[in-house]
Design a protein around this motif. Structure first.
Motif, mmCIF file in Angstrom:
data_model
loop_
_atom_site.group_PDB
_atom_site.id
_atom_site.type_symbol
_atom_site.label_atom_id
_atom_site.label_comp_id
_atom_site.label_asym_id
_atom_site.label_seq_id
_atom_site.Cartn_x
_atom_site.Cartn_y
_atom_site.Cartn_z
ATOM 1 N N ASP A 1 13.143 1.872 -16.306
ATOM 2 C CA ASP A 1 12.000 2.766 -16.525
ATOM 3 C C ASP A 1 10.746 2.192 -15.883
ATOM 4 O O ASP A 1 9.930 2.927 -15.318
ATOM 5 C CB ASP A 1 11.774 2.965 -18.025
ATOM 6 C CG ASP A 1 12.881 3.775 -18.678
ATOM 7 O OD1 ASP A 1 13.646 4.431 -17.933
ATOM 8 O OD2 ASP A 1 12.991 3.744 -19.909
ATOM 9 N N LEU A 2 10.584 0.883 -15.978
ATOM 10 C CA LEU A 2 9.431 0.234 -15.358
ATOM 11 C C LEU A 2 9.451 0.419 -13.846
ATOM 12 O O LEU A 2 8.432 0.744 -13.225
ATOM 13 C CB LEU A 2 9.428 -1.254 -15.713
ATOM 14 C CG LEU A 2 8.358 -2.125 -15.042
ATOM 15 C CD1 LEU A 2 6.971 -1.686 -15.474
ATOM 16 C CD2 LEU A 2 8.578 -3.594 -15.375
ATOM 17 N N LEU A 3 10.623 0.239 -13.231
ATOM 18 C CA LEU A 3 10.729 0.400 -11.782
ATOM 19 C C LEU A 3 10.457 1.836 -11.353
ATOM 20 O O LEU A 3 9.909 2.081 -10.273
ATOM 21 C CB LEU A 3 12.132 -0.020 -11.310
ATOM 22 C CG LEU A 3 12.501 -1.500 -11.457
ATOM 23 C CD1 LEU A 3 13.899 -1.753 -10.893
ATOM 24 C CD2 LEU A 3 11.496 -2.408 -10.760
ATOM 25 N N SER A 4 10.826 2.811 -12.195
ATOM 26 C CA SER A 4 10.626 4.219 -11.830
ATOM 27 C C SER A 4 9.156 4.594 -11.774
ATOM 28 O O SER A 4 8.790 5.623 -11.188
ATOM 29 C CB SER A 4 11.344 5.130 -12.838
ATOM 30 O OG SER A 4 10.735 5.041 -14.111
ATOM 31 N N GLU A 5 8.280 3.775 -12.369
ATOM 32 C CA GLU A 5 6.852 4.078 -12.392
ATOM 33 C C GLU A 5 6.099 3.413 -11.240
ATOM 34 O O GLU A 5 4.874 3.537 -11.149
ATOM 35 C CB GLU A 5 6.267 3.635 -13.734
ATOM 36 C CG GLU A 5 6.840 4.436 -14.904
ATOM 37 C CD GLU A 5 6.437 3.849 -16.246
ATOM 38 O OE1 GLU A 5 5.669 2.867 -16.235
ATOM 39 O OE2 GLU A 5 6.873 4.366 -17.278
ATOM 40 N N LEU A 6 6.828 2.687 -10.400
ATOM 41 C CA LEU A 6 6.181 2.058 -9.245
ATOM 42 C C LEU A 6 6.022 3.095 -8.137
ATOM 43 O O LEU A 6 6.974 3.464 -7.471
ATOM 44 C CB LEU A 6 7.007 0.880 -8.742
ATOM 45 C CG LEU A 6 7.221 -0.278 -9.719
ATOM 46 C CD1 LEU A 6 7.990 -1.393 -9.036
ATOM 47 C CD2 LEU A 6 5.910 -0.802 -10.255
ATOM 48 N N VAL A 7 4.806 3.600 -7.976
ATOM 49 C CA VAL A 7 4.506 4.605 -6.950
ATOM 50 C C VAL A 7 3.373 4.078 -6.087
ATOM 51 O O VAL A 7 2.355 3.608 -6.603
ATOM 52 C CB VAL A 7 4.113 5.957 -7.576
ATOM 53 C CG1 VAL A 7 3.843 6.989 -6.492
ATOM 54 C CG2 VAL A 7 5.203 6.443 -8.517
ATOM 55 N N ILE A 8 3.508 4.200 -4.792
ATOM 56 C CA ILE A 8 2.514 3.653 -3.870
ATOM 57 C C ILE A 8 1.323 4.605 -3.726
ATOM 58 O O ILE A 8 1.490 5.827 -3.631
ATOM 59 C CB ILE A 8 3.146 3.367 -2.493
ATOM 60 C CG1 ILE A 8 2.230 2.493 -1.654
ATOM 61 C CG2 ILE A 8 3.524 4.643 -1.773
ATOM 62 C CD1 ILE A 8 2.925 1.898 -0.438
ATOM 63 N N GLU A 9 0.107 4.062 -3.756
ATOM 64 C CA GLU A 9 -1.123 4.844 -3.603
ATOM 65 C C GLU A 9 -1.519 4.920 -2.128
ATOM 66 O O GLU A 9 -1.105 4.104 -1.311
ATOM 67 C CB GLU A 9 -2.246 4.187 -4.412
ATOM 68 C CG GLU A 9 -2.036 4.245 -5.918
ATOM 69 C CD GLU A 9 -2.137 5.662 -6.446
ATOM 70 O OE1 GLU A 9 -2.865 6.476 -5.851
ATOM 71 O OE2 GLU A 9 -1.470 5.968 -7.456
ATOM 72 N N GLN A 10 -2.376 5.894 -1.812
ATOM 73 C CA GLN A 10 -2.750 6.137 -0.420
ATOM 74 C C GLN A 10 -3.515 4.954 0.165
ATOM 75 O O GLN A 10 -3.274 4.552 1.304
ATOM 76 C CB GLN A 10 -3.593 7.408 -0.308
ATOM 77 C CG GLN A 10 -3.922 7.820 1.125
ATOM 78 C CD GLN A 10 -2.671 8.091 1.957
ATOM 79 O OE1 GLN A 10 -1.677 8.621 1.417
ATOM 80 N NE2 GLN A 10 -2.700 7.725 3.218
ATOM 81 N N ASP A 11 -4.452 4.389 -0.610
ATOM 82 C CA ASP A 11 -5.210 3.258 -0.068
ATOM 83 C C ASP A 11 -4.309 2.042 0.151
ATOM 84 O O ASP A 11 -4.467 1.283 1.104
ATOM 85 C CB ASP A 11 -6.379 2.898 -0.992
ATOM 86 C CG ASP A 11 -5.908 2.613 -2.418
ATOM 87 O OD1 ASP A 11 -4.758 2.958 -2.727
ATOM 88 O OD2 ASP A 11 -6.704 2.051 -3.197
#
Length: 517
Positions: free
Chosen positions: A332-342
């Motif tokens: 679940d922790l890994l599923s929340e890793l989303v890259i931001e535009q900056d």
């Protein structure tokens, strides 16, 4: 009446056992002493060959003289070559005994060493046997090299073989039954790229492979085991490998694979993990929250026969967690890793800089390989010209050609591998972004060894598991930058490494030094 020690010596066992040199020397010395009215205190006999005075009987003689120097006047032998064939060492021992008040002399080549002119003849008597030794050594080495070029094995048999002479009387090797089969299996196991040399050695040690760690490495590098003989460089001759007369324990392809693994040019195969590895992918990445020792893991069988997996601490500590719950929270922790535009823009810049630097290194290596290939092509032509001009024989030609061709093949393979890596920046970028957008999916679909690598990339230090979150002392800077804007921090607590009051708190902001995963 003066006292003397007499010394007789031959250089080889054959002379000692079959010849009459030792009895003859003794009888001549005894007759001389009787004629000169000299009392013989002790006779020392030597049948040991050595370049200096590191001989068993002479060591005993030296000890006897030092213990009884006041009663000894002479050390006598028949000829100076019986005393020594090393001029420098002979002078040293003569001076040493002279200081003890003992005269050293040869009865068939007597010298009055108190007279300066006698030193000229002493130099002649000592240098002639040394020159003969040097000439014999050169002739012996040349003869051995000629025999080796014909495929003979002239040294002590390596492990797994026995010395043997074929029907033509040529020195070669034959199998040491039992051990050779174990060596073959050891080579094959190591060639798979899964086990290290030490692991292979330990695996077969109890089965008869009784060798040390260094001997194991030497064995894996020795071309004798694939039917070849290595002839080291000498004078102006290059090192070459020739076909031996002895049978091979392993084939050449296996031996070449082993050499590539040892030199680091071979990519090891992926290890097949067991069920317990797959069910406990975080084993080795977790710490106990009570004693902060590494958690291990195991399976227990229920009443219905089903296996249940747990992460747990060492026997004295009672910490124990269901593997399914620990793994689920981590996924679940890994599923929340989303890259931001900056972060994406920064990632692009870093990737472009990294790609550019690596590209230059690869281009430089490609240029060097092309130069090396050109030199080897020229060498190959030179070898062929020497063969056609009858400057080298067939065996030498085949050996030199094979060695050069192997280098050409290795360089061409390296060149092809580097060129295959020269993909454009967009391909690397797509791969990196897709990795960050679907890291949880990649993790779930990967085998245990890849899962461990993913975890190690994200968390350089071990995690501590709680019921609803993880805690770690350190986070990868790139991942910290991603998580800083996401709810994933709710499931992750950064622990202050300082252990002053035992309280955990969030770490100060991490430096912006992200790296490519």
């Amino acid at each position: 009446m003066p006292n003397a020690i007499i010394y007789t010596r031959v250089s080889t066992d054959e002379q000692a056992n079959k010849g009459f040199s030792l009895p003859h020397q003794k009888s001549v010395l005894e007759f001389y002493c009787q004629h000169k009215n000299i009392n013989i205190l002790r006779h020392f006999q030597e049948d040991y060959s050595a370049k200096n005075f590191d001989r068993p009987a002479f060591k005993e003689l030296t000890s006897y003289i030092k213990a009884n120097r006041k009663t000894i006047d002479y050390l006598l032998f028949t000829r100076w070559d019986r005393f020594s064939r090393n001029q420098e060492e002979a002078y040293r021992v003569i001076r040493e005994f002279k200081n003890l008040g003992i005269e050293v002399n040869a009865i068939e080549q007597p010298l009055d060493l108190s007279q300066p002119d006698s030193k000229v003849m002493l130099a002649v008597y000592l240098v002639i046997p040394e020159v003969e030794n040097d000439k014999n050594s050169i002739r012996t080495k040349e003869g051995l090299r000629r025999a080796m070029k014909e495929g003979c094995f002239v040294g002590m048999a390596p492990y797994g073989y026995k010395n043997y002479r074929d029907e033509n009387g040529k020195a070669t090797l034959t199998f040491n039954n039992g051990v050779s089969d174990i060596i073959r299996k050891a080579f094959i196991d190591y060639s798979k790229g899964v086990l290290s040399a030490e692991e292979v050695r330990k695996k077969y040690y109890g089965k008869g492979l009784k060798i040390t760690k260094q001997s194991m490495l030497n064995m894996l590098k020795n071309p004798v085991y694939c039917g070849k003989i290595l002839i080291k460089e000498w004078k102006k001759e290059d090192e070459i490998i020739v076909d031996g007369l002895h049978p091979a324990i392993i084939d050449e392809d296996t031996f070449d694979t082993v050499q590539r693994i040892i030199s680091g040019k071979h990519k090891a195969k992926i290890h097949k993990f067991s069920e317990i590895d797959e069910k406990l992918p975080l084993r080795g990445h977790l710490l106990c929250k009570n004693c902060e020792r590494s958690l291990t893991g195991s399976a227990s069988k229920g009443r219905n026969g089903k296996r249940h997996f747990y992460y747990h601490c060492q026997p004295k500590c009672k910490e124990r967690y269901k593997a399914d719950e620990v793994n689920k929270l981590y996924e679940d922790l890994l599923s929340e890793l989303v890259i931001e535009q900056d972060v994406l823009e920064l990632y692009k810049e870093i990737l472009e800089e990294t790609f550019s630097g690596e590209q230059k290194s690869r281009d430089l290596r490609i240029r060097q390989i092309k130069l090396d290939l050109k030199k080897l092509d020229a060498r190959m032509e030179s070898i062929e010209e020497k063969f056609f001009d009858d400057l080298i024989d067939v065996g030498t030609y085949n050996s030199m050609k094979g060695k050069t061709q192997k280098k050409l093949n290795d360089l061409n393979a390296e060149k092809a591998r580097i060129e295959s890596l020269n993909r454009n920046l967009e391909e690397y970028l797509k791969l990196g972004i897709s990795f960050m957008h679907g890291i949880d999916k990649l993790y779930k679909s990967s085998p245990a060894n890849i899962k461990k690598k993913i975890t190690g990339s994200i968390f350089p230090e071990k995690l501590i598991y709680f019921k609803n979150k993880y805690r770690t002392a350190k986070l990868d800077p790139f991942i910290a930058l991603i998580l800083s804007k996401h709810k994933a921090f709710k499931r992750l607590e950064i622990k202050n490494p300082a252990k002053n009051d035992g309280k955990s708190k969030k770490a100060p902001p991490l430096g912006l030094e992200p790296r490519t995963l």
